[in-house]
Scaffold this active site. Structure first.
Site, PDB file in Angstrom:
ATOM      1  N   SER A 251       0.852  -1.192   0.000  1.00  0.00           N
ATOM      2  CA  SER A 251       0.000   0.000   0.000  1.00  0.00           C
ATOM      3  C   SER A 251       0.883   1.235   0.000  1.00  0.00           C
ATOM      4  CB  SER A 251      -0.888  -0.004   1.236  1.00  0.00           C
ATOM      5  OG  SER A 251      -0.099   0.302   2.368  1.00  0.00           O
ATOM      6  N   LYS A 252       0.231   2.376  -0.039  1.00  0.00           N
ATOM      7  CA  LYS A 252       0.966   3.644  -0.145  1.00  0.00           C
ATOM      8  C   LYS A 252       2.030   3.813   0.940  1.00  0.00           C
ATOM      9  CE  LYS A 252      -2.168   6.532  -2.727  1.00  0.00           C
ATOM     10  NZ  LYS A 252      -3.579   6.803  -2.513  1.00  0.00           N
ATOM     11  N   ARG A 253       1.775   3.188   2.078  1.00  0.00           N
ATOM     12  CA  ARG A 253       2.767   3.275   3.161  1.00  0.00           C
ATOM     13  C   ARG A 253       4.134   2.771   2.697  1.00  0.00           C
ATOM     14  NH1 ARG A 253       2.587  -0.312   6.912  1.00  0.00           N
ATOM     15  NH2 ARG A 253       1.067  -1.678   5.940  1.00  0.00           N
ATOM     16  N   HIS A 254       4.103   1.846   1.735  1.00  0.00           N
ATOM     17  CA  HIS A 254       5.363   1.250   1.273  1.00  0.00           C
ATOM     18  C   HIS A 254       6.043   2.079   0.193  1.00  0.00           C
ATOM     19  CE1 HIS A 254       3.069  -2.357   2.775  1.00  0.00           C
ATOM     20  NE2 HIS A 254       4.208  -2.501   3.408  1.00  0.00           N
ATOM     21  N   GLY A 255       5.416   3.152  -0.246  1.00  0.00           N
ATOM     22  CA  GLY A 255       6.006   3.976  -1.311  1.00  0.00           C
ATOM     23  C   GLY A 255       5.113   3.958  -2.540  1.00  0.00           C
TER      24      GLY A 255
END
Ligand code: GLU
Length: 468
Positions: A251-255
């Protein structure tokens, strides 16, 4: 039975890598078995869907190299392929369920549902709708209507065990009683995902539904609807999801997680396609082209295990394709990164062939581009600092003297400077490289210089000397 698969994105955001991977699996499966690959746009969530997102999804799918046989713009035997254009069809099946007493209007408000949910959790059960509105009296129903409540429509979940054999996960079993009567039509009158998807997959004669395992619980609901509607169900294959390094869903948390972002970062579609097609499949690491990927595609391997997204590996694959693809293909992909007015295609292809060993993404070409497109270059403070050293200045001065505006054999000039100054290796080449390319590294300098007009070389050395 002929193979018909579909990719059914909701146009509510950018194309996520995980969804692109699902699309690729479906596409490879269809192409291998000479079946049909259908694009269906699931846009019944009116608030979150937009035509712009649909457009962008299609563009990114095409950029990845996917083509579909039937779809919203292409049409096909089961058109329309956009759910918002199929509302009458869903109405027909809804009527059937209501007439058979298999669905009912539910007037519960969000607050009431939330209170029920909390109660379930407090009692230690998974949250599930109590079925409160199943047996509403006509009087009560009218009262709710008079209050202006807008009902949803729920499907009556039978008390049974749902079983199916997933092509990747094997035997699956769900207790329908745990599911609770679920919403099939929202209070705005639009069909909910589980309802529309069943009707569409059945009417579009989809033979295999290949999708992420986050849809497993939905599949249980969908099977109940297939049974209630008397529709034949497809085969199901639920593949493991794409994960981040911490093993949670990517998800966006990962980039960066959208195809669009990788495209803008200068990744080649061939590289992203290959990576998404093979990540998590174990086995050979040999890089294959699309035809070979189609020939070797094996759905059963897609269920092997975790697909942990590894940016470094993607970069490595990108580098591989930068070196392996014909320069003309790379030029087509790199165009958005370069000025629009490229005239001499052949020359640019030669430049690409020269610098592709030194870059990791298409953006790298953009960084090298000024060397080949403008007479003078920006010199950073760091570069000027190096060029100000005595030895560097000497090299530049000798080069300037030896340099003659007629076509040059640069290797010979470098040799001459070496003889005159006694400097060699980095001491000789770094000042020249910095002054003439503005960079510390790159392809062999004499090869770069052969692309440049002598006037530019002269101007660059003069600028470097002025700054030292
Ligand atoms: N529109 C759904 C999604 O994007 C489709 C899921 C499915 O393949 O059934 O998640």
């Amino acid at each position: 039975m002929s193979v018909r698969v579909r990719f059914a994105p909701s146009p509510t955001g950018k194309l996520h890598l995980g969804n692109a991977r699902t699309a690729i699996f479906n596409w490879l499966f269809a192409r291998q078995l000479k079946g049909k690959f259908v694009l269906r746009i699931e846009d019944t969530d009116k608030e979150r869907s937009s035509p712009e997102y649909e457009q962008q999804l299609k563009e990114n799918l095409k950029w990845l190299g996917l083509s579909w046989d039937e779809g919203p713009d292409e049409g096909g035997p089961f058109a329309p392929y956009r759910q918002s254009e199929r509302l009458e069809i869903y109405q027909h099946y809804l009527k059937k369920l209501l007439e058979q007493g298999r669905a009912y209007y539910c007037y519960c408000s969000q607050e009431e549902l939330e209170a029920e949910r909390k109660l379930c959790l407090a009692q230690g059960h998974p949250p599930r709708y109590s079925g409160k509105c199943r047996h509403l009296t006509e009087t009560k129903r009218r009262r709710y209507e008079a209050e202006g409540r807008r009902p949803t429509i729920r499907f009556i979940v039978p008390d049974e065990v749902v079983e199916f054999t997933d092509l990747l996960k094997g035997k699956m079993r769900f207790y329908a009683g745990d599911i609770g009567d679920f919403v099939i039509v929202r209070s705005n009158g639009l069909p909910a995902y589980n309802f529309a998807v069943v009707i569409d997959d059945a009417l579009m004669q989809i033979s295999h539904v290949i999708r992420g395992e986050d849809h497993l619980a939905n599949t249980a609901c969908q099977i109940l609807l297939y049974e209630a509607l008397g529709l034949a169900r497809p085969e199901f294959a639920h593949h493991p999801l794409l994960l981040g390094a911490d093993r949670s869903k990517l998800s966006k948390r990962h980039g960066a997680v959208s195809v669009e972002e990788y495209r803008r970062e200068g990744f080649l579609p061939e590289a992203l396609f290959y990576y998404l097609a093979t990540i998590g499949t174990g086995g050979k690491k040999e890089i294959l082209d699309k035809e070979a990927l189609i020939a070797q595609f094996d759905l059963s391997k897609m269920g092997r295990g975790n697909a942990v997204f590894d940016h470094k590996r993607l970069l490595w694959i990108n580098k591989h394709f930068l070196r392996a693809l014909p320069p003309e293909t790379i030029l087509d992909h790199v165009r958005p990164f370069l000025p629009a007015d490229i005239k001499d295609r052949n020359k640019v292809e030669e430049i690409i062939a020269l610098i592709r060993e030194n870059i990791e993404t298409l953006k790298g070409i953009k960084e090298f581009w000024p060397i080949f497109s403008q007479a003078e270059l920006e010199l950073t403070d760091e570069v000027i600092h190096i060029l100000k050293q005595d030895e560097a200045k000497t090299v530049l001065n000798v080069f300037y003297k030896e340099f003659d505006i007629t076509p040059q054999k640069y290797d010979e000039i470098f040799k001459k400077i070496q003889q005159k100054t006694g400097l060699k290796g980095r001491k000789l080449m770094l000042p020249l490289r910095l002054a003439l390319t503005g960079r510390r590294s790159g392809p062999e300098l004499h090869k770069i210089l052969s692309f440049l007009p002598s006037q530019w070389i002269k101007a660059r050395i003069e600028k470097a000397l002025r700054n030292t």
